[in-house]
Motif scaffolding. Sequence first.
Motif, short mmCIF file in Angstrom:
data_model
loop_
_atom_site.label_atom_id
_atom_site.label_comp_id
_atom_site.label_asym_id
_atom_site.label_seq_id
_atom_site.Cartn_x
_atom_site.Cartn_y
_atom_site.Cartn_z
N ALA A 17 0.89 -1.16 0.00
CA ALA A 17 0.00 0.00 0.00
C ALA A 17 0.92 1.21 0.00
O ALA A 17 1.77 1.33 0.89
N VAL A 18 0.80 2.07 -1.02
CA VAL A 18 1.76 3.17 -1.17
C VAL A 18 1.08 4.50 -1.46
O VAL A 18 0.00 4.57 -2.03
N PRO A 53 7.85 -3.72 7.99
CA PRO A 53 8.25 -2.34 8.23
C PRO A 53 8.04 -1.45 6.99
O PRO A 53 7.88 -1.95 5.88
N PRO A 54 8.06 -0.12 7.19
CA PRO A 54 7.89 0.79 6.07
C PRO A 54 9.05 0.69 5.07
O PRO A 54 10.17 0.30 5.43
N PHE A 72 3.82 0.45 3.02
CA PHE A 72 4.02 -0.77 3.79
C PHE A 72 3.68 -1.99 2.94
O PHE A 72 2.77 -1.93 2.10
N PRO A 73 4.34 -3.12 3.21
CA PRO A 73 3.86 -4.37 2.63
C PRO A 73 2.54 -4.74 3.29
O PRO A 73 2.31 -4.41 4.46
N VAL A 74 1.68 -5.41 2.52
CA VAL A 74 0.38 -5.85 3.04
C VAL A 74 0.12 -7.27 2.54
O VAL A 74 0.75 -7.73 1.59
N ALA A 75 -0.82 -7.95 3.18
CA ALA A 75 -1.09 -9.35 2.84
C ALA A 75 -1.83 -9.51 1.52
O ALA A 75 -1.69 -10.53 0.85
N TYR A 132 12.99 0.42 6.14
CA TYR A 132 13.43 1.17 7.32
C TYR A 132 13.13 0.37 8.59
O TYR A 132 11.98 0.28 9.03
N LEU A 133 14.18 -0.20 9.16
CA LEU A 133 14.03 -1.08 10.32
C LEU A 133 14.10 -0.34 11.64
O LEU A 133 13.76 -0.92 12.69
#
Length: 156
Positions: A17-18, A53-54, A72-75, A132-133
């Motif tokens: 999602a961006v 993470p972002p 973010f990554p999403v399912a 970004y961790l």
Amino acid sequence: MQNYEIHSRTRDEQHTAVAETTLPISEIGPWLGQQYGAVAKVLATQGLAPAGPPFARYHPVAEGRFHIEAGFPVAAAIDPADGVRPATLPGGPAAETTHMGPYDAIEPAYGALAAWVADHDGELAGDAWEVYLTSPDEHPDPATWRTDIVQPYRAR
């Protein structure tokens, strides 16, 4: 100078999602901070949570300007809303490394990834992204910031 350890792995395509825009380098930091909050808000209104993470993916468009996708990554794919859209990060072979320190000192990590890919008879296959961790809000000392860089590549 940081010594970068490079790892290769095969990644699965990842739904994301961006938010996106085109900016000069000097405006990227403040924009990213705002957009992560905006993307998280859209996810929450859709009953979703980040799956990691972002990240930000930078596509060079002109000297000192980048088209940026950040989120973010999403399912699964989201519904577009409030300037946030579904996207994906590519699957396939990727060279990866971790940068410790401030963002303005990250460029050598990109050079190390490109050199590793060339040394392993490959070629870059699209733009890299940064994961970004470490949150600068929670850890204000830039020396403690940890960022993974993922560079897709293909065999020649």
